[in-house]
Design a protein around this motif. Structure first.
Motif, PDB file in Angstrom:
ATOM      1  N   GLN A  65     -10.307  -6.116   2.996  1.00 34.92           N
ATOM      2  CA  GLN A  65      -9.479  -7.287   2.699  1.00 34.92           C
ATOM      3  C   GLN A  65     -10.125  -8.565   3.214  1.00 34.92           C
ATOM      4  OE1 GLN A  65      -5.903  -5.261   4.644  1.00 34.92           O
ATOM      5  NE2 GLN A  65      -4.915  -6.313   2.953  1.00 34.92           N
ATOM      6  N   SER A  66     -11.363  -8.495   3.605  1.00 36.95           N
ATOM      7  CA  SER A  66     -12.042  -9.609   4.261  1.00 36.95           C
ATOM      8  C   SER A  66     -12.220 -10.823   3.354  1.00 36.95           C
ATOM      9  CB  SER A  66     -13.416  -9.144   4.760  1.00 36.95           C
ATOM     10  OG  SER A  66     -14.174  -8.606   3.685  1.00 36.95           O
ATOM     11  N   PHE A  67     -12.444 -11.961   3.985  1.00 36.40           N
ATOM     12  CA  PHE A  67     -12.739 -13.213   3.289  1.00 36.40           C
ATOM     13  C   PHE A  67     -11.653 -13.572   2.268  1.00 36.40           C
ATOM     14  CE2 PHE A  67     -16.791 -11.581   4.794  1.00 36.40           C
ATOM     15  CZ  PHE A  67     -17.322 -12.700   5.429  1.00 36.40           C
ATOM     16  N   ASN A  68     -10.409 -13.532   2.735  1.00 41.60           N
ATOM     17  CA  ASN A  68      -9.262 -14.029   1.983  1.00 41.60           C
ATOM     18  C   ASN A  68      -8.506 -15.006   2.877  1.00 41.60           C
ATOM     19  OD1 ASN A  68      -8.735 -12.721  -0.782  1.00 41.60           O
ATOM     20  ND2 ASN A  68      -9.295 -10.941   0.460  1.00 41.60           N
ATOM     21  N   PRO A  69      -7.771 -15.949   2.317  1.00 43.84           N
ATOM     22  CA  PRO A  69      -7.120 -16.976   3.134  1.00 43.84           C
ATOM     23  C   PRO A  69      -5.738 -16.610   3.680  1.00 43.84           C
ATOM     24  CG  PRO A  69      -6.911 -17.540   0.818  1.00 43.84           C
ATOM     25  CD  PRO A  69      -7.775 -16.308   0.877  1.00 43.84           C
ATOM     26  N   PHE A  70      -5.280 -15.351   3.563  1.00 42.76           N
ATOM     27  CA  PHE A  70      -3.981 -15.029   4.142  1.00 42.76           C
ATOM     28  C   PHE A  70      -4.094 -14.991   5.667  1.00 42.76           C
ATOM     29  CE2 PHE A  70      -5.858 -10.805   3.352  1.00 42.76           C
ATOM     30  CZ  PHE A  70      -5.663 -10.180   4.566  1.00 42.76           C
ATOM     31  N   SER A  71      -3.008 -15.249   6.353  1.00 41.26           N
ATOM     32  CA  SER A  71      -3.045 -15.336   7.816  1.00 41.26           C
ATOM     33  C   SER A  71      -1.946 -14.534   8.495  1.00 41.26           C
ATOM     34  CB  SER A  71      -2.936 -16.800   8.258  1.00 41.26           C
ATOM     35  OG  SER A  71      -1.713 -17.368   7.805  1.00 41.26           O
ATOM     36  N   ARG A  72      -1.099 -13.878   7.722  1.00 46.57           N
ATOM     37  CA  ARG A  72      -0.016 -13.090   8.307  1.00 46.57           C
ATOM     38  C   ARG A  72       0.100 -11.746   7.590  1.00 46.57           C
ATOM     39  NH1 ARG A  72       3.087 -16.136  11.618  1.00 46.57           N
ATOM     40  NH2 ARG A  72       4.775 -14.595  11.611  1.00 46.57           N
ATOM     41  N   LEU A  73       0.484 -10.731   8.352  1.00 47.32           N
ATOM     42  CA  LEU A  73       0.725  -9.401   7.804  1.00 47.32           C
ATOM     43  C   LEU A  73       2.059  -8.892   8.330  1.00 47.32           C
ATOM     44  CD1 LEU A  73      -2.775  -7.710   8.334  1.00 47.32           C
ATOM     45  CD2 LEU A  73      -1.837  -8.568   6.179  1.00 47.32           C
ATOM     46  N   SER A  74       2.736  -8.090   7.527  1.00 47.33           N
ATOM     47  CA  SER A  74       3.975  -7.484   8.001  1.00 47.33           C
ATOM     48  C   SER A  74       3.630  -6.392   9.016  1.00 47.33           C
ATOM     49  CB  SER A  74       4.769  -6.887   6.837  1.00 47.33           C
ATOM     50  OG  SER A  74       4.049  -5.832   6.239  1.00 47.33           O
ATOM     51  N   GLU A  75       4.574  -6.075   9.882  1.00 42.76           N
ATOM     52  CA  GLU A  75       4.319  -5.086  10.913  1.00 42.76           C
ATOM     53  C   GLU A  75       4.077  -3.696  10.334  1.00 42.76           C
ATOM     54  OE1 GLU A  75       7.481  -5.309  13.734  1.00 42.76           O
ATOM     55  OE2 GLU A  75       6.571  -7.018  14.792  1.00 42.76           O
ATOM     56  N   ASP A  76       4.579  -3.439   9.112  1.00 45.05           N
ATOM     57  CA  ASP A  76       4.391  -2.133   8.492  1.00 45.05           C
ATOM     58  C   ASP A  76       3.319  -2.171   7.402  1.00 45.05           C
ATOM     59  OD1 ASP A  76       5.837  -3.669   6.742  1.00 45.05           O
ATOM     60  OD2 ASP A  76       7.648  -2.446   6.838  1.00 45.05           O
ATOM     61  N   HIS A  77       2.409  -3.134   7.494  1.00 46.65           N
ATOM     62  CA  HIS A  77       1.374  -3.328   6.484  1.00 46.65           C
ATOM     63  C   HIS A  77       0.531  -2.062   6.275  1.00 46.65           C
ATOM     64  CE1 HIS A  77      -1.530  -5.567   4.065  1.00 46.65           C
ATOM     65  NE2 HIS A  77      -2.504  -5.143   4.828  1.00 46.65           N
ATOM     66  N   PHE A  78       0.204  -1.369   7.357  1.00 45.83           N
ATOM     67  CA  PHE A  78      -0.660  -0.189   7.278  1.00 45.83           C
ATOM     68  C   PHE A  78       0.122   1.127   7.390  1.00 45.83           C
ATOM     69  CE2 PHE A  78      -3.220  -3.579   9.362  1.00 45.83           C
ATOM     70  CZ  PHE A  78      -4.152  -3.771   8.364  1.00 45.83           C
ATOM     71  N   GLU A  79       1.415   1.075   7.261  1.00 53.04           N
ATOM     72  CA  GLU A  79       2.260   2.237   7.542  1.00 53.04           C
ATOM     73  C   GLU A  79       1.906   3.453   6.693  1.00 53.04           C
ATOM     74  OE1 GLU A  79       7.022   3.444   7.501  1.00 53.04           O
ATOM     75  OE2 GLU A  79       6.405   1.334   7.531  1.00 53.04           O
ATOM     76  N   SER A  80       1.539   3.244   5.435  1.00 53.34           N
ATOM     77  CA  SER A  80       1.254   4.356   4.526  1.00 53.34           C
ATOM     78  C   SER A  80      -0.181   4.854   4.603  1.00 53.34           C
ATOM     79  CB  SER A  80       1.555   3.931   3.080  1.00 53.34           C
ATOM     80  OG  SER A  80       2.891   3.546   2.927  1.00 53.34           O
ATOM     81  N   LEU A  81      -1.013   4.199   5.403  1.00 51.75           N
ATOM     82  CA  LEU A  81      -2.453   4.466   5.371  1.00 51.75           C
ATOM     83  C   LEU A  81      -2.910   5.325   6.541  1.00 51.75           C
ATOM     84  CD1 LEU A  81      -3.655   0.897   4.324  1.00 51.75           C
ATOM     85  CD2 LEU A  81      -2.887   2.804   2.886  1.00 51.75           C
ATOM     86  N   GLN A  82      -2.285   6.456   6.725  1.00 50.74           N
ATOM     87  CA  GLN A  82      -2.581   7.288   7.882  1.00 50.74           C
ATOM     88  C   GLN A  82      -3.914   8.020   7.779  1.00 50.74           C
ATOM     89  OE1 GLN A  82       0.792   9.611   9.236  1.00 50.74           O
ATOM     90  NE2 GLN A  82       2.223   8.073   8.512  1.00 50.74           N
ATOM     91  N   GLN A  83      -4.553   8.017   6.588  1.00 46.25           N
ATOM     92  CA  GLN A  83      -5.872   8.629   6.422  1.00 46.25           C
ATOM     93  C   GLN A  83      -6.999   7.598   6.495  1.00 46.25           C
ATOM     94  OE1 GLN A  83      -6.197  11.987   6.177  1.00 46.25           O
ATOM     95  NE2 GLN A  83      -3.975  12.056   6.398  1.00 46.25           N
ATOM     96  N   LEU A  84      -6.665   6.348   6.797  1.00 47.56           N
ATOM     97  CA  LEU A  84      -7.657   5.272   6.782  1.00 47.56           C
ATOM     98  C   LEU A  84      -8.768   5.522   7.796  1.00 47.56           C
ATOM     99  CD1 LEU A  84      -7.796   2.678   5.055  1.00 47.56           C
ATOM    100  CD2 LEU A  84      -6.972   1.426   7.049  1.00 47.56           C
ATOM    101  N   GLN A  85     -10.022   5.381   7.337  1.00 46.78           N
ATOM    102  CA  GLN A  85     -11.194   5.582   8.181  1.00 46.78           C
ATOM    103  C   GLN A  85     -11.994   4.300   8.401  1.00 46.78           C
ATOM    104  OE1 GLN A  85     -12.146   8.714   9.636  1.00 46.78           O
ATOM    105  NE2 GLN A  85     -10.015   9.055   9.058  1.00 46.78           N
ATOM    106  N   PHE A 106       0.808  -1.223   0.000  1.00 42.87           N
ATOM    107  CA  PHE A 106       0.000   0.000   0.000  1.00 42.87           C
ATOM    108  C   PHE A 106       0.843   1.274   0.000  1.00 42.87           C
ATOM    109  CE2 PHE A 106      -2.864  -3.064   2.340  1.00 42.87           C
ATOM    110  CZ  PHE A 106      -3.652  -3.332   1.234  1.00 42.87           C
ATOM    111  N   VAL A 107       2.116   1.155  -0.258  1.00 45.78           N
ATOM    112  CA  VAL A 107       2.962   2.349  -0.324  1.00 45.78           C
ATOM    113  C   VAL A 107       2.450   3.292  -1.406  1.00 45.78           C
ATOM    114  CG1 VAL A 107       5.248   3.193  -0.999  1.00 45.78           C
ATOM    115  CG2 VAL A 107       5.047   1.302   0.604  1.00 45.78           C
ATOM    116  N   GLY A 108       2.321   4.557  -1.074  1.00 44.80           N
ATOM    117  CA  GLY A 108       1.843   5.544  -2.031  1.00 44.80           C
ATOM    118  C   GLY A 108       0.366   5.854  -1.920  1.00 44.80           C
ATOM    119  N   LEU A 109      -0.387   5.043  -1.147  1.00 46.80           N
ATOM    120  CA  LEU A 109      -1.838   5.254  -1.024  1.00 46.80           C
ATOM    121  C   LEU A 109      -2.144   6.142   0.187  1.00 46.80           C
ATOM    122  CD1 LEU A 109      -3.234   1.698  -1.843  1.00 46.80           C
ATOM    123  CD2 LEU A 109      -2.540   3.535  -3.383  1.00 46.80           C
TER     124      LEU A 109
END
Length: 242
Positions: A153-173, A142-145
């Motif tokens: 991202q719901s209903f997907n089979p992934f089970s791990r996220l990086s610690e900086d997964h949301f780092e670029s999403l400071q406007q997320l509501q 999500f870099v740049g967003l």
């Protein structure tokens, strides 16, 4: 927004209806080609659509996108491809989609999101990749967003996220992680989205969740885990778990 109309039925689509609306001095065009058995679209489909603002192809049978879907659509603002059979995206799919603010990819068969899939979408405000087959989320996806406000991202089979997964999403509501069992959940993941008012979460397996201690050591519900993390980072009232 344009009136919805049934698109022309075809196995391979090379043209379609175009609908215009006048907004100020700008003519903005919308094209709606929902509920068709379209399997493949060529780059020529978008030739001459310099004023296209809204494109919808819900519930078709699309399996791939053109190499650069926005090349002929510099003003495209909203694209909806829910309910198709797209299996993969590439790091060139959304190049030149500079004006895109809404992208719906819900209910496809996407299993791979390359690291730079969305990096060119600097104005994107809403992204839905829910109900796909994504097993792994690349780091920095999500870099740049920086203007993204809604992420599903719901209903997907992934089970791990990086610690900086949301780092670029400071406007997320709004963040939807329903039915995602994040095995490595921890406080650091959410430190950059401390003001988010809405999260949609689900149950996870009973047991100790890494990074959670005290009364939250053994938890069964993501809502409690996420509430604990966000409340620890900012004020308790800044997080609302629906």
């Amino acid at each position: 927004m344009a009136q919805q109309t049934q698109g022309k039925r075809a196995a391979h689509l090379d043209g379609g209806g175009q609908y215009k609306s006048q907004i100020g001095d700008v003519v903005k065009c919308s094209r709606i080609l929902d509920d068709n058995p379209v399997v493949k679209i060529s780059q020529q489909l978008f030739t001459g659509l310099k004023s296209l603002f809204f494109q919808s192809m819900i519930n078709n049978s699309l399996e791939t996108f053109p190499k650069k879907i926005c090349t002929q659509m510099p003003l495209i603002n909203w694209m909806d491809f829910k309910g198709n059979h797209i299996k993969a995206l590439t790091n060139t799919t959304f190049l030149e989609c500079d004006a895109l603010t809404v992208l719906f990819l819900h209910g496809n068969q996407i299993h791979l999101l390359p690291a730079n899939t969305f990096s060119s979408l600097g104005d994107l405000g809403e992204l839905d990749v829910s109900s796909n087959m994504i097993t792994n989320i690349q780091r920095y996806i999500f870099v740049g967003l920086k203007y993204l406000q809604k992420l599903k991202q719901s209903f997907n089979p992934f089970s791990r996220l990086s610690e900086d997964h949301f780092e670029s999403l400071q406007q997320l509501q709004s963040l939807d992680l329903e039915m995602i069992e994040i095995q490595n959940i921890n406080r650091i993941m959410f430190q950059h989205i401390r003001n988010i008012p809405h999260m949609y979460v689900c149950k996870i397996k009973e047991g100790i969740v890494k990074g959670v201690g005290g009364p939250y050591k053994n938890v069964q519900n993501h809502a409690w885990v996420l509430l604990f993390h966000i409340a620890s980072i900012s004020s308790p009232t800044s997080a609302k778990i629906d």
